[in-house]
Design a protein around this motif. Structure first.
Motif, short mmCIF file in Angstrom:
data_model
loop_
_atom_site.label_atom_id
_atom_site.label_comp_id
_atom_site.label_asym_id
_atom_site.label_seq_id
_atom_site.Cartn_x
_atom_site.Cartn_y
_atom_site.Cartn_z
N GLU A 158 0.82 -1.20 0.00
CA GLU A 158 0.00 0.00 0.00
C GLU A 158 0.86 1.26 0.00
N HIS A 159 1.99 1.22 0.74
CA HIS A 159 2.92 2.36 0.73
C HIS A 159 3.44 2.61 -0.69
N HIS A 160 3.79 1.53 -1.39
CA HIS A 160 4.31 1.67 -2.76
C HIS A 160 3.26 2.24 -3.70
N GLU A 161 2.03 1.77 -3.58
CA GLU A 161 0.97 2.29 -4.45
C GLU A 161 0.70 3.77 -4.19
N ARG A 162 0.70 4.15 -2.91
CA ARG A 162 0.46 5.55 -2.58
C ARG A 162 1.61 6.43 -3.05
N PHE A 163 2.85 5.95 -2.91
CA PHE A 163 4.01 6.74 -3.35
C PHE A 163 3.99 6.93 -4.86
N HIS A 164 3.66 5.88 -5.59
CA HIS A 164 3.63 6.00 -7.05
C HIS A 164 2.53 6.95 -7.50
N ALA A 165 1.40 6.91 -6.82
CA ALA A 165 0.29 7.80 -7.21
C ALA A 165 0.58 9.25 -6.85
N ASP A 166 1.24 9.51 -5.72
CA ASP A 166 1.46 10.87 -5.25
C ASP A 166 2.71 11.53 -5.83
N VAL A 167 3.77 10.73 -6.10
CA VAL A 167 5.05 11.32 -6.49
C VAL A 167 5.54 10.78 -7.83
N ALA A 168 5.80 9.49 -7.92
CA ALA A 168 6.49 8.93 -9.09
C ALA A 168 5.71 9.15 -10.38
N SER A 169 4.40 8.95 -10.34
CA SER A 169 3.61 9.11 -11.57
C SER A 169 3.62 10.55 -12.06
N GLY A 204 6.43 11.25 -14.44
CA GLY A 204 6.44 10.45 -15.65
C GLY A 204 7.02 9.06 -15.50
N LEU A 205 7.16 8.57 -14.27
CA LEU A 205 7.71 7.24 -14.04
C LEU A 205 6.59 6.21 -13.99
N LEU A 206 6.81 5.07 -14.61
CA LEU A 206 5.85 3.97 -14.61
C LEU A 206 6.30 2.89 -13.66
N ARG A 207 5.34 2.24 -13.06
CA ARG A 207 5.63 1.15 -12.13
C ARG A 207 5.48 -0.17 -12.87
N PRO A 208 6.56 -0.92 -13.10
CA PRO A 208 6.46 -2.17 -13.86
C PRO A 208 5.75 -3.25 -13.04
N PRO A 209 5.08 -4.17 -13.71
CA PRO A 209 4.45 -5.28 -12.98
C PRO A 209 5.49 -6.18 -12.36
N ARG A 210 5.15 -6.76 -11.23
CA ARG A 210 6.10 -7.61 -10.52
C ARG A 210 6.29 -8.95 -11.23
N ARG A 211 5.21 -9.55 -11.64
CA ARG A 211 5.31 -10.87 -12.25
C ARG A 211 4.13 -11.09 -13.18
N LEU A 212 4.43 -11.59 -14.35
CA LEU A 212 3.39 -11.90 -15.32
C LEU A 212 3.48 -13.37 -15.69
N GLN A 213 2.33 -14.01 -15.78
CA GLN A 213 2.28 -15.43 -16.11
C GLN A 213 1.11 -15.69 -17.04
N GLY A 214 1.26 -16.76 -17.82
CA GLY A 214 0.16 -17.23 -18.65
C GLY A 214 -0.31 -16.21 -19.66
N ASN A 215 -1.64 -15.98 -19.69
CA ASN A 215 -2.24 -15.10 -20.67
C ASN A 215 -1.80 -13.66 -20.50
N ALA A 216 -1.59 -13.21 -19.25
CA ALA A 216 -1.13 -11.84 -19.01
C ALA A 216 0.25 -11.62 -19.58
N LYS A 217 1.11 -12.60 -19.48
CA LYS A 217 2.46 -12.49 -20.04
C LYS A 217 2.42 -12.40 -21.56
N ALA A 218 1.58 -13.20 -22.20
CA ALA A 218 1.47 -13.16 -23.65
C ALA A 218 0.89 -11.83 -24.13
#
Length: 374
Positions: A149-160, A163-177
């Motif tokens: 939750e701290h990471h999500e709030r920081f990205h919404a308030d500051v990093a975004s 112009g910084l994007l938050r990469p996904p942590r892990r992608l598998q299956g259909n999401a990865k494709a």
């Protein structure tokens, strides 16, 4: 953003590292470029590491807080980083990060130092976890869910906002494709020359194998379902879950269970460690239970209105009568599979025991005489 809890014994070494006051570390470290250390910026805090530690003690004394244990959390260190070769201004970005940490956690900032003498620009922020006159370092950082939750709030308030994007942590299956397909579409829209090169098949395989790094490099925005990893349930949530499918009704519970049994809707469940369950009889259901005392049978009685004396209770529903016996009398060898009953072993008389003992004594005496003759 990375967070770490520091005890009182490591507060001074952390402050000395942030101010580059450790000569041996600066000389031996392969990550620190000493020729660029003069570019480092001190945003907040006293001038020396010792003054930072004294500043923390003064704030605790003024707020009436103290450390109950030696290993208690005395400081929370937050490290904010920028990507390598980023076009974001480090001073502006890390100033916003420091102000966000102070406002988000509601704690005083002991020091804030920007390091530009390493490959990746980053900033060390030391927070004093004092809230309402008490040290709350562990609750301030929280568990894995609170940290997310701290990471999500920081990205919404500051990093975004930078112009910084938050990469996904892990992608598998259909999401990865789907992520790999979005990366290839972004290359086609840009008209990248890599699409017509001879190594494009190998590059395409690399994109399909690990699209996360390509998403970060090309600044590709992923839909929310692809950007979030599926949360796994905790052990407690798994154990208390009701499961899937229709719930069982009370009258659908069988008569006998693995441990205990239930008879009728009004009777309560009885959890017993039983050896065997005898067949129903007129007096009830007899349950053999291993015990060290003599056998005893308890029967339910009720007074009759005519005589006033106790008489056996007779009802349409079977009643329970518990039989307690010795373990050796209710073992597996006493079970009769044909009748479905437990037959106790017959008692051995004293005469038979004495006769058997005399036979054993005579055999031992004869054996002893033979050894003497040999």
């Amino acid at each position: 953003m990375r967070m770490k809890k520091l005890p009182s014994t490591t507060l001074l070494p952390a402050a000395r590292h942030n101010r580059r006051a450790i000569a041996t570390e600066n000389a031996r470290s392969l990550r620190i470029d000493c020729s660029s250390s003069h570019r480092n910026i001190v945003l907040r805090g006293p001038d020396t590491p010792e003054a930072v530690v004294q500043f923390a003690k003064d704030l605790m004394a003024a707020g009436g807080a103290r450390l109950v244990r030696k290993d208690a959390v005395a400081c929370v260190e937050i490290v904010f980083s920028l990507p390598v070769r980023s076009e974001v201004d480090p001073a502006s970005y890390f100033t916003a990060c420091t102000e966000w940490a102070e406002a988000h956690f509601g704690c005083p900032v002991l020091s804030s130092d920007i390091h530009l003498d390493e490959a990746q620009p980053h900033c060390h922020v030391l927070l004093l976890p004092m809230v309402d006159g008490r040290m709350r370092g562990s609750s301030l950082v929280g568990d894995r869910q609170k940290l997310a939750e701290h990471h999500e709030r920081f990205h919404a308030d500051v990093a975004s906002k930078f112009g910084l994007l938050r990469p996904p942590r892990r992608l598998q299956g259909n999401a990865k494709a789907q992520a790999a397909a979005l990366v290839i579409d972004a290359l086609k829209r840009r008209g990248d020359l890599v699409l017509g090169s001879k190594v494009w098949p190998e590059i395409r395989d690399m994109i399909e194998a690990d699209p996360v790094s390509m998403v970060t490099a090309l600044q590709v925005s992923l839909p929310p379902p692809l950007g979030r990893a599926k949360r796994s349930r905790t052990f407690t949530q798994i154990m208390i879950s009701k499961g899937k499918g229709p719930s069982r009704e009370r009258d659908a519970v069988p008569l006998t269970k693995a441990v205990g049994f239930q008879i009728g809707d009004k009777d309560k469940d009885r959890s017993l460690s039983c050896v065997g369950l005898a067949a129903p009889s007129a007096s009830g259901i007899h349950l053999a239970i291993g015990a060290s005392k003599a056998a005893a049978v308890r029967e339910s009685t009720t007074p009759t209105p005519a005589s006033g004396k106790s008489a056996p209770l007779v009802d349409a529903e079977p009643r329970l009568a518990f039989t307690r016996g010795r373990d050796e009398a209710t073992g597996a060898a006493c079970w009769d599979g044909d009748t479905g009953e437990i037959n106790p072993r017959p008692a051995v008389s004293r005469e038979l025991k004495a006769c058997a003992q005399r036979s054993v004594d005579e055999a031992l005496a004869a054996l002893s005489r033979r050894r003497c003759l040999i």
